[in-house]
Design an enzyme around this catalytic site. Structure first.
Site, short mmCIF file in Angstrom:
data_model
loop_
_atom_site.label_atom_id
_atom_site.label_comp_id
_atom_site.label_asym_id
_atom_site.label_seq_id
_atom_site.Cartn_x
_atom_site.Cartn_y
_atom_site.Cartn_z
N GLY A 12 76.60 91.67 -10.02
CA GLY A 12 77.75 91.59 -9.13
C GLY A 12 79.08 91.97 -9.76
N ARG A 91 67.45 98.05 -2.76
CA ARG A 91 66.44 98.06 -1.71
C ARG A 91 66.85 99.12 -0.70
NH1 ARG A 91 62.87 94.43 -0.33
NH2 ARG A 91 63.57 93.13 -2.03
N ASN A 107 77.38 103.37 -0.32
CA ASN A 107 76.72 102.94 -1.56
C ASN A 107 77.44 103.56 -2.75
OD1 ASN A 107 74.61 101.86 -3.24
ND2 ASN A 107 73.71 103.91 -3.34
N HIS A 109 76.61 104.78 -6.74
CA HIS A 109 75.47 105.10 -7.60
C HIS A 109 76.00 105.63 -8.94
CE1 HIS A 109 71.37 106.08 -8.58
NE2 HIS A 109 71.81 107.23 -9.05
C1 GAR Z 1 75.88 99.55 -10.50
O1 GAR Z 1 75.97 100.34 -11.66
C2 GAR Z 1 75.53 100.40 -9.29
O2 GAR Z 1 76.10 101.68 -9.35
C3 GAR Z 1 74.03 100.47 -9.39
O3 GAR Z 1 73.66 99.15 -9.72
C4 GAR Z 1 74.67 98.60 -10.59
C5 GAR Z 1 75.00 97.21 -10.11
O4 GAR Z 1 75.81 96.55 -11.03
N1 GAR Z 1 73.43 100.92 -8.18
C6 GAR Z 1 72.38 101.74 -8.12
O5 GAR Z 1 71.78 102.14 -9.09
C7 GAR Z 1 71.98 102.16 -6.70
N2 GAR Z 1 70.95 103.14 -6.73
P1 GAR Z 1 76.62 95.24 -10.64
O6 GAR Z 1 75.60 94.27 -10.02
O7 GAR Z 1 77.17 94.70 -11.92
O8 GAR Z 1 77.69 95.63 -9.65
#
Ligand code: GAR
Length: 190
Positions: A12, A91, A107, A109
């Site tokens: 988060g 998800r 989103n 990424h």
């Molecule tokens: C982030 O780096 C986000 O870009 C990635 O998950 C991480 C969550 O970090 N999302 C993906 O890879 C989506 N395909 P956080 O929980 O510390 O915000």
């Protein structure tokens, strides 16, 4: 003021960055709800500290994706949510949510899409030895990290960095970039 729900599954840090931007007056939105599909995830503690409402569910306790997405939709409607902001929600979004919130799900990424979609994008890019990587913010469709791109920010690499250093730089970009893009494209241009 536009109301958003943040969907997250893990630490988060992006959730916290968005909350901090709201509190600092840089992002004129209200975070109305956290939706989390991982009971026990650290993001839930962050929401509780910030007094943000949460809807935490275990997908295994529902028979189908349709049934838990219907439950999510009723929580979103109860809280008058206008926009869904995915921040590490690991998800795929199903047609039930996509059809109800058309063009209203975005989103973040940690790569320059369409390169390196899916899990561990930072590691994938690092192992490929790319000299430019970055962060993408995009609309969500039924695919994995495939919807129309809204904005991207690049990070140049020398090739001398460790994987941990690249991860840290990517996360720093994300934490500044997500609130900026939300404000620019979903407050000022809306
Ligand atoms: C982030 O780096 C986000 O870009 C990635 O998950 C991480 C969550 O970090 N999302 C993906 O890879 C989506 N395909 P956080 O929980 O510390 O915000």
């Amino acid at each position: 003021m536009k109301k958003i729900a943040i969907f997250a599954s893990g630490t988060g840090s992006n959730f916290q960055a968005i909350i901090d931007a709201v509190k600092a007056g840089c992002l004129h939105m209200e975070v109305a709800l956290l939706v989390c599909d991982k009971p026990g995830a650290l993001v839930i503690d962050k929401a509780e500290n910030e007094k943000i409402k949460t809807f935490v569910f275990n997908p295994k306790e529902f028979e189908t994706k349709v049934s838990f997405e219907k439950e999510i939709i009723s929580r979103l409607q109860e809280n008058d949510v206008d926009l869904i902001v995915l921040a590490g929600y690991m998800r795929l979004i199903g047609t039930t949510l996509l059809n109800t919130y058309k063009n209203k799900i975005i989103n973040i990424h940690p790569s320059l899409l369409p390169s390196f979609p899916g899990k561990d994008a930072i590691g994938q890019a690092y192992r490929a030895g790319v000299k430019i990587t970055g962060v993408t913010i995009h609309y969500v469709d039924e695919g994995m990290d495939t919807g129309p791109i809204i904005a991207q920010r690049a990070l140049e690499l020398s090739g001398e960095e460790t994987l941990a250093e690249v991860g840290q730089q990517i996360h720093e970009i994300e934490h500044a970039f997500y609130p900026e893009v939300l404000q620019k494209y979903f407050v000022e241009k809306d």
